[in-house]
Design a protein around this motif. Structure first.
Motif, PDB file in Angstrom:
ATOM      1  N   ASP A  32       0.821  -1.208   0.000  1.00  0.00           N
ATOM      2  CA  ASP A  32       0.000   0.000   0.000  1.00  0.00           C
ATOM      3  C   ASP A  32       0.857   1.260   0.000  1.00  0.00           C
ATOM      4  OD1 ASP A  32      -2.258  -1.585   0.078  1.00  0.00           O
ATOM      5  OD2 ASP A  32      -2.298  -1.646   2.268  1.00  0.00           O
ATOM      6  N   ALA A  35       2.239   1.699  -3.473  1.00  0.00           N
ATOM      7  CA  ALA A  35       1.172   2.118  -4.378  1.00  0.00           C
ATOM      8  C   ALA A  35       0.809   3.589  -4.165  1.00  0.00           C
ATOM      9  CB  ALA A  35      -0.062   1.237  -4.174  1.00  0.00           C
ATOM     10  N   THR A  41      -2.637   1.243  -7.713  1.00  0.00           N
ATOM     11  CA  THR A  41      -3.324   0.420  -6.739  1.00  0.00           C
ATOM     12  C   THR A  41      -2.400  -0.668  -6.209  1.00  0.00           C
ATOM     13  OG1 THR A  41      -4.156  -1.048  -8.469  1.00  0.00           O
ATOM     14  CG2 THR A  41      -5.526   0.845  -7.870  1.00  0.00           C
ATOM     15  N   ARG A  42      -2.825  -1.297  -5.117  1.00  0.00           N
ATOM     16  CA  ARG A  42      -2.027  -2.365  -4.522  1.00  0.00           C
ATOM     17  C   ARG A  42      -1.955  -3.576  -5.450  1.00  0.00           C
ATOM     18  NH1 ARG A  42      -3.257  -6.838  -1.315  1.00  0.00           N
ATOM     19  NH2 ARG A  42      -1.590  -7.460   0.115  1.00  0.00           N
ATOM     20  N   THR A  43      -3.035  -3.831  -6.194  1.00  0.00           N
ATOM     21  CA  THR A  43      -3.021  -4.950  -7.135  1.00  0.00           C
ATOM     22  C   THR A  43      -1.988  -4.746  -8.227  1.00  0.00           C
ATOM     23  OG1 THR A  43      -5.386  -5.225  -6.713  1.00  0.00           O
ATOM     24  CG2 THR A  43      -4.479  -6.353  -8.630  1.00  0.00           C
TER      25      THR A  43
END
Length: 402
Positions: A32, A35, A41-43
């Protein structure tokens, strides 16, 4: 083209995916935090660390700077210690330290000559150089990888799925993907890990349960000594089962296990703790982590029984045959779609045909009458005539009234 566009087109060099994760954790940064710093984003960060995608443009440059700062030692980080030089004792003026000696040079007399001539050092013996090994062809490199990794992968996928046929199918399918993407797999840091991840993903896919042959795990004989452990493994959640196999069965570290399972390190630790607790509750002798590790490694090396892998040449030919079949199927579908499009273009009308207009009333034409209406004088005369005459037909058939 501007300067920033040129740099984005060329691409900033990045470390390999596994090295990216190690550099981030060395700085104690979470996904996180990375990101939020880069603006993604974290993904997306997890995809970068897994090697499924790479950043581009300014995000690539920012990610490269962040990893470079993570790899360099941080002087202001808490817990870092700067070495201090040891103090030098003060020496009074006019005196030398106790361990020092006066520096004197001995000069030979002018008429002196060396008694012996200097002997040159011996030349080192030549070291034999081995001839360079010829580079392996793609087929030979694939065969070497298959021979070294396939037997162990069959045992691993069997522990994950509990199905012998599915374990063999998973390994062959993983090597099919590897042969299709061989230029990418050949330059990977860990080709065996690439194939292992593909085999594990296929073995744990829930779509396999829709097939009748893979719907239920294989039945184990009652005298099998590993039956209890295999049944306990099948009762674990798939994510916990895979993390336990990678960490305890194969000896991977926590960062590598988390990267291969596409999870964070804390989540991987929780899965391992849950899996070990569930196995210890089912089998108390596995409460010791070393005993569990030895049992898992023995099962991985044993394999799924009498089934053996097919030769590498057969796997390669099967992959090529499968690729040709899918290529022909796609080409046939495209040809059929093109033929339908051409047929539609040929048979379609070439001019515009307007639709029929709505009904309109025309002057001078009597409107049709619906239902009963009033009789005219002519209708009344015709009706009276019909009533006065007898029933129609020949007169000889008309009955006479008496």
């Amino acid at each position: 083209m501007t300067k920033s566009t040129a740099r984005s087109a060329s691409g900033t060099p990045l470390p390999p995916p596994k090295e990216r994760r190690r550099l981030r954790e060395a700085r104690s940064l979470s996904e996180d935090a990375v990101a939020a710093t880069i603006g993604v984003t974290r993904t997306t960060v997890l995809s970068w660390e897994a090697g499924r995608s790479d950043p581009r443009g300014r995000k690539r440059e920012a990610y490269a700077r962040l990893l470079a700062s993570s790899g360099a030692p941080d002087e202001k980080a808490p817990g870092s210690r700067t070495p201090t030089p040891s103090p030098t004792p003060a020496v009074p003026a006019g005196q030398l330290p106790p361990d020092s000696r006066p520096l004197t040079a001995t000069v030979p007399p002018p008429d002196s000559q060396p008694l012996t001539a200097p002997v040159p050092p011996p030349e080192p013996a030549p070291v034999p150089v081995a001839p360079p090994r010829p580079a392996l062809s793609p087929e030979e490199a694939f065969d070497v990888l298959y021979a070294g990794a396939a037997p162990g992968l069959v045992g691993q996928t069997y522990l994950l799925s509990g199905r012998r046929l599915l374990s063999l199918e998973s390994v062959e399918r993983a090597f099919h993907h590897a042969w299709q993407r061989w230029p990418e797999v050949a330059v990977d840091r860990d080709p065996a890990g690439w194939v292992r991840a593909a085999a594990h993903e296929y073995a744990m896919s829930p779509w396999n349960r829709l097939r009748a042959v893979h719907r239920y795990p294989d039945e184990l004989p009652a005298e099998d000594p590993s039956r209890g452990l295999l049944e306990a493994l099948q009762e674990l959640p798939p994510a916990c089962r895979r993390a336990l196999l990678l960490h305890d069965g194969l000896g991977l570290g926590l960062p590598d296990t988390a990267a291969e399972t596409e999870a964070s390190t804390p989540a991987t630790v929780n899965r391992l703790v849950h899996a070990r607790a569930a196995l210890a509750e089912r089998l108390p002798e596995l409460a010791d982590a070393r005993v569990l590790r030895d049992r898992l490694r023995a099962l991985v090396g044993a394999g799924p029984g009498p089934f053996t892998t097919r030769p590498a040449r057969t796997v390669r030919s099967g992959c090529e045959r499968r690729t040709r079949t899918w290529t022909l199927a796609v080409a046939s579908a495209i040809a059929l779609l093109a033929a339908a499009t051409v047929f539609t273009l040929v048979t379609a009308p070439r001019q515009y045909e307007p639709p029929l207009p709505a009904a309109q009333q025309i002057e001078g034409v009597p409107a049709p009458q619906h239902g009963p209406h009033a009789l005219t004088a002519e209708d009344k005369r015709l009706l009276a005539k019909l009533r006065a005459e007898p029933a129609g037909g020949p007169e000889r058939l008309v009955p006479l009234l008496r």
